[in-house]
Design a protein around this motif. Sequence first.
Motif, PDB file in Angstrom:
ATOM      1  N   UNK A 271     -24.506  -0.935   7.192  1.00 12.64           N
ATOM      2  CA  UNK A 271     -25.614  -1.419   6.582  1.00 12.64           C
ATOM      3  C   UNK A 271     -25.852  -1.398   5.167  1.00 12.64           C
ATOM      4  N   UNK A 272     -25.112  -0.187   4.864  1.00 11.35           N
ATOM      5  CA  UNK A 272     -25.158   0.280   3.423  1.00 11.35           C
ATOM      6  C   UNK A 272     -23.591   0.183   2.728  1.00 11.35           C
ATOM      7  N   UNK A 273     -22.854   0.556   3.617  1.00 10.12           N
ATOM      8  CA  UNK A 273     -21.468   0.604   3.133  1.00 10.12           C
ATOM      9  C   UNK A 273     -20.540  -0.887   3.277  1.00 10.12           C
ATOM     10  N   UNK A 274     -19.835  -0.976   2.110  1.00 12.02           N
ATOM     11  CA  UNK A 274     -18.780  -2.245   2.559  1.00 12.02           C
ATOM     12  C   UNK A 274     -17.701  -2.007   2.059  1.00 12.02           C
ATOM     13  N   UNK A 275     -16.823  -2.733   3.058  1.00 11.83           N
ATOM     14  CA  UNK A 275     -15.371  -2.750   3.130  1.00 11.83           C
ATOM     15  C   UNK A 275     -14.713  -3.537   3.832  1.00 11.83           C
ATOM     16  N   UNK A 276     -13.733  -3.423   4.598  1.00 12.80           N
ATOM     17  CA  UNK A 276     -13.220  -4.584   5.773  1.00 12.80           C
ATOM     18  C   UNK A 276     -12.401  -3.981   6.700  1.00 12.80           C
ATOM     19  N   UNK A 277     -12.350  -4.651   7.754  1.00 12.56           N
ATOM     20  CA  UNK A 277     -11.696  -4.300   8.941  1.00 12.56           C
ATOM     21  C   UNK A 277      -9.974  -4.523   8.535  1.00 12.56           C
ATOM     22  N   UNK A 278      -9.254  -3.576   8.677  1.00  7.36           N
ATOM     23  CA  UNK A 278      -7.856  -3.543   8.044  1.00  7.36           C
ATOM     24  C   UNK A 278      -7.014  -4.733   8.536  1.00  7.36           C
ATOM     25  N   UNK A 279      -6.919  -5.075   9.869  1.00 13.83           N
ATOM     26  CA  UNK A 279      -6.359  -5.750  10.683  1.00 13.83           C
ATOM     27  C   UNK A 279      -6.885  -7.204  10.820  1.00 13.83           C
ATOM     28  N   UNK A 280      -7.989  -7.422  10.158  1.00 14.14           N
ATOM     29  CA  UNK A 280      -8.643  -8.817  10.507  1.00 14.14           C
ATOM     30  C   UNK A 280      -8.772  -9.759   9.367  1.00 14.14           C
ATOM     31  N   UNK A 281      -7.994  -9.468   8.387  1.00  8.73           N
ATOM     32  CA  UNK A 281      -7.899 -10.426   7.228  1.00  8.73           C
ATOM     33  C   UNK A 281      -6.899 -11.398   7.212  1.00  8.73           C
ATOM     34  N   UNK A 282      -6.862 -12.414   6.703  1.00  8.64           N
ATOM     35  CA  UNK A 282      -5.798 -13.708   6.814  1.00  8.64           C
ATOM     36  C   UNK A 282      -4.917 -13.443   5.816  1.00  8.64           C
ATOM     37  N   UNK A 283      -3.690 -12.876   6.253  1.00  4.61           N
ATOM     38  CA  UNK A 283      -2.715 -12.436   5.213  1.00  4.61           C
ATOM     39  C   UNK A 283      -1.678 -13.556   5.099  1.00  4.61           C
ATOM     40  N   UNK A 284      -1.744 -14.886   5.801  1.00  4.30           N
ATOM     41  CA  UNK A 284      -0.881 -16.071   5.900  1.00  4.30           C
ATOM     42  C   UNK A 284       0.020 -15.800   7.057  1.00  4.30           C
ATOM     43  N   UNK A 285       1.005 -16.644   6.772  1.00  3.76           N
ATOM     44  CA  UNK A 285       2.021 -16.900   7.896  1.00  3.76           C
ATOM     45  C   UNK A 285       2.728 -15.351   8.042  1.00  3.76           C
ATOM     46  N   UNK A 286       3.374 -15.125   6.944  1.00  2.00           N
ATOM     47  CA  UNK A 286       4.084 -13.859   7.070  1.00  2.00           C
ATOM     48  C   UNK A 286       3.467 -12.686   7.372  1.00  2.00           C
ATOM     49  N   UNK A 287       4.208 -11.798   8.459  1.00  2.95           N
ATOM     50  CA  UNK A 287       3.333 -10.434   8.637  1.00  2.95           C
ATOM     51  C   UNK A 287       3.186  -9.590   7.539  1.00  2.95           C
ATOM     52  N   UNK A 288       2.168  -8.614   7.845  1.00  4.29           N
ATOM     53  CA  UNK A 288       2.271  -7.579   6.600  1.00  4.29           C
ATOM     54  C   UNK A 288       2.696  -6.262   6.954  1.00  4.29           C
ATOM     55  N   UNK A 289       3.134  -5.754   6.195  1.00  8.54           N
ATOM     56  CA  UNK A 289       3.605  -4.135   6.596  1.00  8.54           C
ATOM     57  C   UNK A 289       2.637  -3.455   7.090  1.00  8.54           C
ATOM     58  N   UNK A 290       2.955  -2.678   7.950  1.00  8.78           N
ATOM     59  CA  UNK A 290       1.768  -1.665   8.616  1.00  8.78           C
ATOM     60  C   UNK A 290       1.414  -0.682   7.325  1.00  8.78           C
ATOM     61  N   UNK A 291       2.045  -0.041   6.846  1.00  8.28           N
ATOM     62  CA  UNK A 291       1.927   0.800   5.577  1.00  8.28           C
ATOM     63  C   UNK A 291       2.424   0.147   4.566  1.00  8.28           C
ATOM     64  N   UNK A 292       1.648  -0.378   3.404  1.00  2.00           N
ATOM     65  CA  UNK A 292       2.124  -0.943   2.292  1.00  2.00           C
ATOM     66  C   UNK A 292       1.433  -2.290   1.842  1.00  2.00           C
ATOM     67  N   UNK A 293       2.079  -2.922   0.765  1.00  2.00           N
ATOM     68  CA  UNK A 293       1.741  -4.238   0.584  1.00  2.00           C
ATOM     69  C   UNK A 293       0.061  -4.363  -0.059  1.00  2.00           C
ATOM     70  N   UNK A 294      -0.044  -3.283  -1.115  1.00  6.76           N
ATOM     71  CA  UNK A 294      -1.333  -2.862  -1.411  1.00  6.76           C
ATOM     72  C   UNK A 294      -1.912  -4.326  -1.806  1.00  6.76           C
TER      73      UNK A 294
END
Length: 391
Positions: A271-294
């Motif tokens: 309710x006060x903090x803002x951020x995002x669920x790490x795996x729920x963004x749309x990164x496009x068709x190519x998979x994203x690295x589990x650790x990296x691609x900041x």
Amino acid sequence: MTTDKANEDRERELLAYLRGEMTKEEAASFRARIAADELYAERLEELLLGSGGEEERETDVLSEETQRAILRRSKWRHRLGNAAYTVAISLLVGAVLIFTNGWIGWYLYEDAYRVARDMVHFTQPGLTVGSSGSQIGFLYGEITMELREQVGRDDQNAGTFSISHVFSIISAKPAWTDGLRKERLFFLFPLSADDREESAIRRNPAWNTLEKLPEGTVAQLAVSFDRLLTHDEYYALFSGYDLDTTWFAVDTGQERNHPDAAEGSLLLSAGDVWGYAERELDYGEAPIQAHGEGERRARAYLAEMEYLAGQERLTNAIGERLVTARNRLRIEERCRYLQQNGVRLYGAVVTGPVKELLKLRQEPSITAAFVGRIDWWNWDRPSASGQRTSP
């Protein structure tokens, strides 16, 4: 001239019919033409009712019964025509309303669902949207989505979030499991230099709790850092731990304006903090690295924040049930800040075996830690599993 000639011909035929000057075959053919031609029928009715001036005397040629029959046919013909017109208009209006309702419902569904997902993922630490269902009625629609949170490797039910609209009026309502949402995940925003005594107060209770848990358990843990980190710095810090990151706390520029910031210590939760669920963004068709691609993660998060800014009315209507009244959305201001300063992190929600979480005690950059939900060991995936619903 052509119209006048046609009128004269029609008048002559009608008078010949009324005087009985036509043969039986001609009269039958002419009656069929009267039934098909509204102008003939209307003029005949005028003659029979006496509105034709001198010609009204000619009606005496027809019997009273024949006159009544002609009038009845004419009246019923008008009634049926009016009824058919009314039914056709009603069907057309109904079809237009159904199409409009479906179009509006689908249009609102697409945007309302996306905005609702984002608002859950951006303002509720550790929560993600699971399965969803919708129903669209006459100028009415409703979307219900399941809320889940990861503890160890399992997703557990946390409640539901419903969005409804009547015409264009939007309302939203969360319903937590057991009617209550326990706030356990807090983040300490880095307002000033690290105070070791204050840091110990924010850290030690979590370590003590984790120490008392048996080895066969998993848990959530919210951790905060003494400075703002990029994604790459975060993953470099956590690369040596067997943990899953489920949520990031992001500096959106509004945290320093929080009423509690003046006290020199700012502790934020849902309710006060803002951020995002790490795996729920749309990164496009190519998979994203589990650790990296900041940079790719930061671009995806900023793009979705810009989408919310473009859906101001929907975002405000849905988001007001997820943020506190004192912490207004201010999506546009947050977007401008992120565009100018980049996406920087000051906290994260991680989950895994409690003994692995305890290893984070050695990280001096962690200024606060809060234990969330706890569960039995589920870190290793079983070779087979399933579930069955009751009949």
